[in-house]
Enzyme design. Structure first.
Site, PDB file in Angstrom:
ATOM      1  N   SER A 293     -12.162  -9.763  -5.755  1.00 19.14           N
ATOM      2  CA  SER A 293     -13.497  -9.639  -6.287  1.00 19.14           C
ATOM      3  C   SER A 293     -14.245  -8.465  -5.847  1.00 19.14           C
ATOM      4  O   SER A 293     -13.969  -7.396  -5.808  1.00 19.14           O
ATOM      5  CB  SER A 293     -14.435 -11.039  -5.772  1.00 19.14           C
TER       6      SER A 293
ATOM      7  N   ASP B 289     -19.277  -6.649 -10.837  1.00 16.52           N
ATOM      8  CA  ASP B 289     -18.341  -6.494  -9.690  1.00 16.52           C
ATOM      9  C   ASP B 289     -16.926  -6.199  -9.952  1.00 16.52           C
ATOM     10  O   ASP B 289     -16.738  -5.821 -11.240  1.00 16.52           O
ATOM     11  CB  ASP B 289     -18.632  -7.720  -8.683  1.00 16.52           C
TER      12      ASP B 289
ATOM     13  N   ASP C 175     -14.154  -7.431 -10.436  1.00 13.20           N
ATOM     14  CA  ASP C 175     -13.545  -8.208 -11.219  1.00 13.20           C
ATOM     15  C   ASP C 175     -14.176  -8.788 -12.206  1.00 13.20           C
ATOM     16  O   ASP C 175     -13.871  -9.803 -13.088  1.00 13.20           O
ATOM     17  CB  ASP C 175     -12.631  -9.515 -10.453  1.00 13.20           C
TER      18      ASP C 175
ATOM     19  N   ASP D  73     -16.908 -10.718 -12.625  1.00  8.58           N
ATOM     20  CA  ASP D  73     -17.275 -12.240 -12.872  1.00  8.58           C
ATOM     21  C   ASP D  73     -18.820 -12.449 -12.404  1.00  8.58           C
ATOM     22  O   ASP D  73     -19.428 -13.324 -12.497  1.00  8.58           O
ATOM     23  CB  ASP D  73     -16.310 -13.214 -12.021  1.00  8.58           C
TER      24      ASP D  73
END
Length: 556
Positions: free
Chosen positions: A158, A307, A309, A311
């Site tokens: 992440s 961010d 990734d 999500d």
């Protein structure tokens, strides 16, 4: 001559070398071993840390620094994790041949870890489906249910620093694992023998396959469809922060009828080293400075950041004092207000560290409200969920398709709200003022302390438990809850919650993904005669006092 302890460490390292399939980490470990044998004290400390237990598998899956050793993220740890997950699935009723989908971001080794996982699933008799390239985490969550999978794995860390990687596990409902699944998977990981006992046939020789772009198109079309008819005049600046959102969000915006956003060129392409930011987290100071600078130069209406990734979703807006980033609770309130006003019925959920405003908003519209522990592994599995969010920039606006936080769909809905406001001659800040007038001003802030020694966090929590504060922000503490005890509504967690006579609230907890102690602050101030400015000034003063008092009480 080496000491016995050093001999034990060296024996562990040599055993590791014998089964490590990765030439890079083998070479890395050989160099450390040589330095230890030469008497280098720093190298010995490094070796001890690498083999200080095993990287722990929990409800966040795995997350840690890349490198050789049982306490690092590497192919040995990942192959064992995949084998343990496969054993868990088969032991709990998954039929051989059932598909498991695997996705990955653009971090170092993410593609390698994903391919290893796919091969382990194939070797266990399951059918691995590998996403075609680095893609957003919410796309993986979408694919689980869309493709009828027993589970999903997303290789991502992440918004962690570039030296980290991670391994996030979802079950067939499309939600992240929660207890007891985490401990049951961990037990099966611990039972995995030598890696030679784990069959890993090449993906091409099994029923598994690399998926084509059909699943990507299906996700993008599904997200774009959540936008209703309405104004589309909005100048958007976007940054994926060197992550995987750059292919998804612009495509979704254009499909939904918005003009293509201006993308921050320096951060547009995926780059696992994240060269323009200290931490690739839009919450961190300076992370979206390039996007804001571009917005200022071009006269944009809104800045959106994902961010790495994709999500999570961050937003910044122009105001009287210049551009400012909206707090996660502010974006949550805007999204909730939009959905409630549109008549979306069901459960509105947030975490214990997010603003309690959502409860007031849901009640005013006759909708149910749920409060969960921190993390979408709890929020996303709420029955009849229609909207969920957490203050750390995570939002679920379409749980029927993605029961996890989704920075792409949240960004689209926020753009829709901003465009409607602009068409009416208003702004997102005006909408936030409207919400404050209706419900009172719920103002939040956070004190977040990053540490190099995790013992500092444990010491702070122990200090608060042994000597709890009697006042916070100048107001007597009327309730102090040790969340480690659990309750009828919440499972146990390492956290403390304080409420004061004047309605303020403080929650203190260690971060679940980073070496941080976090203190979440909230004050509620009535808005008298519609004067939000006065209320905001009072809230700022009270938040400052809360911050100082909890810092002193925790010794941070």
């Amino acid at each position: 001559m080496t000491t016995p302890d050093t001999d034990v460490l060296l024996a562990r390292a040599q055993s590791w070398l014998a089964e490590d399939p990765d030439a890079h980490t083998r070479d890395e470990l050989v160099r450390v071993i040589a330095a230890v044998e030469a008497g280098d004290a720093n190298a010995r400390a490094d070796l001890a840390d690498r083999f200080r237990g095993t990287l722990e598998f929990g409800t966040a899956g795995l997350r840690g620094a890349l490198g050789a050793g049982s306490n690092r993220m590497n192919r040995v740890v990942v192959i064992r994790a995949a084998a343990g997950l496969a054993a868990y699935l088969l032991d709990t009723g998954t039929t051989p041949g059932t598909p498991v989908v695997i996705g990955y971001d653009a971090r170092h080794n993410s593609d390698v870890f994903a391919r290893d996982t796919a091969e382990v699933m194939a070797g266990a008799g399951l059918t691995p489906l590998l996403l075609p390239r680095p893609l957003p985490t919410p796309l993986l969550a979408f694919a689980i249910r869309e493709l009828g999978c027993a589970a999903g794995v997303m290789v991502t860390a992440s918004h962690n620093p570039p030296q980290d990687n991670g391994y996030k596990v979802y079950l067939g409902d499309g939600s992240q694992i929660v207890p007891p699944a985490d401990t049951e998977i961990a037990a099966r990981i611990a039972a995995v023998g030598n890696l030679e006992s784990v069959p890993r046939p090449p993906l091409e020789t099994t029923g598994g396959r690399v998926l084509d772009d059909g699943i990507v198109d299906s996700y993008l079309d599904t997200v774009a469809a959540i936008a209703g008819d309405g104004p589309r005049d909005l100048a958007i600046v976007y940054t994926p922060l060197h992550g995987v959102g750059g292919g998804a969000l612009p495509a979704v915006l254009e499909t939904a009828g918005f003009a293509a956003p201006q993308v921050v060129a320096e951060q547009e392409a995926p780059d696992p080293d994240f060269p323009t930011v200290a931490f690739p987290n839009p919450e961190e100071p300076g992370a979206i400075d390039l996007a804001v600078a571009l917005a200022e130069r071009t006269g944009a209406d809104l800045v959106i950041a994902n961010d790495p990734d994709a999500d999570r979703c961050a937003a910044a807006v122009p105001g009287p004092g210049g551009w400012r980033m909206l707090r996660g609770d502010e974006v949550g309130a805007l999204l909730a207000d939009h959905l409630l006003s549109a008549g979306r019925t069901g459960v509105y959920a947030t975490s214990i560290v997010s603003s309690s405003l959502l409860g007031a908003m849901a009640a005013a519209h006759g909708q149910r409200y749920a409060e969960t522990l921190t993390g979408f592994k709890w929020i996303g599995r709420q029955p009849e969920l229609v909207f969920g969010y957490e203050e750390a920039l995570g939002y679920c606006v379409d749980p029927a398709n993605v029961s996890d936080k989704d920075g792409v769909s949240a960004a689209l809905l926020l753009c829709e709200i901003a465009a409607e406001a602009k068409a009416a001659g208003r702004s997102l800040l005006d909408l936030l003022d409207d919400i404050a007038v209706r419900y009172g001003l719920y103002a939040t802030d956070q004190l977040s302390v990053r540490v190099t020694d995790l013992a500092q966090i444990a010491a702070a929590m122990q200090r608060l438990r042994s000597t709890p504060p009697s006042t916070l922000g100048g107001s007597p503490v009327t309730a102090a809850d040790d969340l480690a005890a659990g309750s009828a509504d919440l499972p146990p967690t390492d956290g403390l919650r304080y409420r004061t006579e004047d309605g303020s609230r403080v929650v203190v907890r260690p971060s679940g993904t980073e070496p941080k102690l976090k203190c979440y602050l909230e004050v509620v101030v009535p808005v008298v005669d519609g004067d939000v400015t006065v209320a905001r000034a009072e809230a700022a003063t009270r938040l400052t006092a809360l911050r100082a008092d909890i810092a002193a009480a925790a010794g941070i």
